[in-house]
Design a protein around this motif. Structure first.
Motif, PDB file in Angstrom:
ATOM      1  N   VAL A 185      79.232 -49.837  24.748  1.00  0.00           N
ATOM      2  CA  VAL A 185      80.567 -49.374  25.129  1.00  0.00           C
ATOM      3  C   VAL A 185      80.531 -48.141  26.043  1.00  0.00           C
ATOM      4  CG1 VAL A 185      81.008 -47.947  23.085  1.00  0.00           C
ATOM      5  CG2 VAL A 185      82.918 -49.041  24.286  1.00  0.00           C
ATOM      6  N   ARG A 186      79.646 -47.220  25.839  1.00  0.00           N
ATOM      7  CA  ARG A 186      79.580 -46.029  26.709  1.00  0.00           C
ATOM      8  C   ARG A 186      78.904 -46.319  28.055  1.00  0.00           C
ATOM      9  NH1 ARG A 186      83.412 -42.654  24.990  1.00  0.00           N
ATOM     10  NH2 ARG A 186      83.172 -42.212  22.796  1.00  0.00           N
ATOM     11  N   PRO A 187      77.683 -46.873  28.059  1.00  0.00           N
ATOM     12  CA  PRO A 187      77.043 -47.052  29.370  1.00  0.00           C
ATOM     13  C   PRO A 187      77.630 -48.192  30.200  1.00  0.00           C
ATOM     14  CG  PRO A 187      75.580 -47.835  27.642  1.00  0.00           C
ATOM     15  CD  PRO A 187      76.759 -47.186  26.972  1.00  0.00           C
ATOM     16  N   ALA A 188      78.049 -49.279  29.589  1.00  0.00           N
ATOM     17  CA  ALA A 188      78.518 -50.442  30.347  1.00  0.00           C
ATOM     18  C   ALA A 188      80.028 -50.481  30.487  1.00  0.00           C
ATOM     19  CB  ALA A 188      78.043 -51.729  29.691  1.00  0.00           C
ATOM     20  N   GLY A 189      80.732 -49.793  29.615  1.00  0.00           N
ATOM     21  CA  GLY A 189      82.185 -49.814  29.650  1.00  0.00           C
ATOM     22  C   GLY A 189      82.753 -50.798  28.645  1.00  0.00           C
ATOM     23  N   PHE A 190      84.027 -50.606  28.346  1.00  0.00           N
ATOM     24  CA  PHE A 190      84.703 -51.398  27.319  1.00  0.00           C
ATOM     25  C   PHE A 190      84.758 -52.873  27.686  1.00  0.00           C
ATOM     26  CE2 PHE A 190      88.461 -52.989  25.079  1.00  0.00           C
ATOM     27  CZ  PHE A 190      88.197 -52.532  23.794  1.00  0.00           C
ATOM     28  N   LEU A 191      85.064 -53.172  28.929  1.00  0.00           N
ATOM     29  CA  LEU A 191      85.232 -54.564  29.363  1.00  0.00           C
ATOM     30  C   LEU A 191      83.943 -55.371  29.200  1.00  0.00           C
ATOM     31  CD1 LEU A 191      87.526 -56.255  30.563  1.00  0.00           C
ATOM     32  CD2 LEU A 191      86.656 -55.719  32.809  1.00  0.00           C
ATOM     33  N   LEU A 192      82.833 -54.849  29.684  1.00  0.00           N
ATOM     34  CA  LEU A 192      81.562 -55.562  29.565  1.00  0.00           C
ATOM     35  C   LEU A 192      81.079 -55.583  28.118  1.00  0.00           C
ATOM     36  CD1 LEU A 192      79.314 -57.042  31.086  1.00  0.00           C
ATOM     37  CD2 LEU A 192      78.140 -54.860  31.263  1.00  0.00           C
ATOM     38  N   ALA A 193      81.331 -54.514  27.355  1.00  0.00           N
ATOM     39  CA  ALA A 193      80.906 -54.473  25.952  1.00  0.00           C
ATOM     40  C   ALA A 193      81.630 -55.535  25.129  1.00  0.00           C
ATOM     41  CB  ALA A 193      81.154 -53.082  25.375  1.00  0.00           C
ATOM     42  N   VAL A 194      82.928 -55.697  25.350  1.00  0.00           N
ATOM     43  CA  VAL A 194      83.676 -56.724  24.621  1.00  0.00           C
ATOM     44  C   VAL A 194      83.221 -58.114  25.054  1.00  0.00           C
ATOM     45  CG1 VAL A 194      85.962 -57.726  24.245  1.00  0.00           C
ATOM     46  CG2 VAL A 194      85.666 -55.260  24.184  1.00  0.00           C
ATOM     47  N   LEU A 246      80.347 -62.992  23.537  1.00  0.00           N
ATOM     48  CA  LEU A 246      79.338 -64.006  23.854  1.00  0.00           C
ATOM     49  C   LEU A 246      78.296 -64.129  22.744  1.00  0.00           C
ATOM     50  CD1 LEU A 246      78.682 -63.580  27.670  1.00  0.00           C
ATOM     51  CD2 LEU A 246      79.444 -65.636  26.492  1.00  0.00           C
ATOM     52  N   VAL A 247      77.821 -63.004  22.245  1.00  0.00           N
ATOM     53  CA  VAL A 247      76.839 -63.037  21.157  1.00  0.00           C
ATOM     54  C   VAL A 247      77.476 -63.603  19.892  1.00  0.00           C
ATOM     55  CG1 VAL A 247      75.409 -61.611  19.643  1.00  0.00           C
ATOM     56  CG2 VAL A 247      75.400 -61.215  22.098  1.00  0.00           C
ATOM     57  N   GLY A 248      78.718 -63.243  19.618  1.00  0.00           N
ATOM     58  CA  GLY A 248      79.408 -63.778  18.448  1.00  0.00           C
ATOM     59  C   GLY A 248      79.601 -65.279  18.505  1.00  0.00           C
ATOM     60  N   THR A 256      83.281 -72.919  27.352  1.00  0.00           N
ATOM     61  CA  THR A 256      84.217 -72.415  26.337  1.00  0.00           C
ATOM     62  C   THR A 256      83.840 -71.005  25.917  1.00  0.00           C
ATOM     63  OG1 THR A 256      84.470 -74.677  25.548  1.00  0.00           O
ATOM     64  CG2 THR A 256      85.265 -72.923  24.103  1.00  0.00           C
ATOM     65  N   ARG A 257      82.540 -70.747  25.756  1.00  0.00           N
ATOM     66  CA  ARG A 257      82.077 -69.404  25.406  1.00  0.00           C
ATOM     67  C   ARG A 257      82.501 -68.384  26.468  1.00  0.00           C
ATOM     68  NH1 ARG A 257      77.784 -70.033  21.480  1.00  0.00           N
ATOM     69  NH2 ARG A 257      76.966 -72.132  21.617  1.00  0.00           N
ATOM     70  N   LEU A 258      82.293 -68.740  27.710  1.00  0.00           N
ATOM     71  CA  LEU A 258      82.626 -67.819  28.806  1.00  0.00           C
ATOM     72  C   LEU A 258      84.127 -67.576  28.899  1.00  0.00           C
ATOM     73  CD1 LEU A 258      80.131 -69.131  31.508  1.00  0.00           C
ATOM     74  CD2 LEU A 258      79.990 -66.988  30.213  1.00  0.00           C
ATOM     75  N   ILE A 259      84.914 -68.624  28.729  1.00  0.00           N
ATOM     76  CA  ILE A 259      86.373 -68.478  28.796  1.00  0.00           C
ATOM     77  C   ILE A 259      86.875 -67.618  27.646  1.00  0.00           C
ATOM     78  CG2 ILE A 259      88.559 -69.717  28.582  1.00  0.00           C
ATOM     79  CD1 ILE A 259      87.233 -72.011  30.169  1.00  0.00           C
ATOM     80  N   VAL A 260      86.399 -67.896  26.436  1.00  0.00           N
ATOM     81  CA  VAL A 260      86.822 -67.115  25.268  1.00  0.00           C
ATOM     82  C   VAL A 260      86.422 -65.651  25.438  1.00  0.00           C
ATOM     83  CG1 VAL A 260      86.329 -66.753  22.812  1.00  0.00           C
ATOM     84  CG2 VAL A 260      86.882 -69.023  23.652  1.00  0.00           C
ATOM     85  N   SER A 261      85.210 -65.399  25.883  1.00  0.00           N
ATOM     86  CA  SER A 261      84.737 -64.026  26.057  1.00  0.00           C
ATOM     87  C   SER A 261      85.534 -63.284  27.122  1.00  0.00           C
ATOM     88  CB  SER A 261      83.255 -64.027  26.428  1.00  0.00           C
ATOM     89  OG  SER A 261      82.507 -64.633  25.422  1.00  0.00           O
ATOM     90  N   GLY A 262      85.795 -63.950  28.235  1.00  0.00           N
ATOM     91  CA  GLY A 262      86.556 -63.313  29.310  1.00  0.00           C
ATOM     92  C   GLY A 262      87.987 -63.002  28.919  1.00  0.00           C
TER      93      GLY A 262
END
Length: 157
Positions: free
Chosen positions: A97-106, A111-113, A124-130
């Motif tokens: 969250v700090r180095p990459a930012g909130f958007l990339l961290a979420v 994606l991992v979840g 589907t993974r990419l759409i849900v994550s985005g």
């Protein structure tokens, strides 16, 4: 007890419940151990939590032992690797969250979840994550005004 083909583990519910109760008791007693205990006439701040943790631990062990020797109801766990994906995703968020930012961290967290669902397609993974990342950024950063950068220091020039 274990079905290796499907990657699931079957165990008695009472054993699992007892172990979880005992684990919570150990955790609370570890925290309470840092406070002064005192005595019965002048209780310190660690007296009540430590006594309560001991009682909770005994109850947890009793439930677990009873579950071992009884014909309790069985429960099935998912494959351990799936559980690791679910547990690793919030840790990944905390690291990113700090180095990459909130958007990339979420996005990475989602994606991992989703790796815990092996039959989910990559699109589907990419759409849900985005979608989750954009909605979470809109709610938490823009809507609620949390002091987190949408894009972290990795994206600053």
């Amino acid at each position: 007890m274990t079905d290796l083909a499907s990657g699931t583990i079957t165990i008695k519910k009472d054993v699992v419940a007892g172990v979880f109760i005992a684990a919570f008791a150990i955790g609370f007693s570890a925290i309470a151990w840092n406070y002064s205990f005192g005595n019965v006439s002048q209780m310190g701040p660690g007296f009540f939590p430590l006594i309560l943790s001991a009682v909770l631990g005994c109850l947890g062990l009793a439930v677990a032992v009873r579950g071992i020797f009884s014909s309790a109801e069985q429960m099935t766990f998912v494959a351990p690797i799936r559980l690791l994906f679910v547990l690793a995703s919030p840790l990944l968020f905390g690291v990113l969250v700090r180095p990459a930012g909130f958007l990339l961290a979420v996005t990475a967290t989602a994606l991992v979840g989703t790796l815990a669902a092996p039959r989910m397609r990559i699109l589907t993974r990419l759409i849900v994550s985005g979608v989750l990342a954009v909605l979470a950024t809109a709610v938490f950063i823009w809507g609620l005004g949390l002091p987190l950068a949408a894009f972290g220091r990795w994206f600053t020039l």
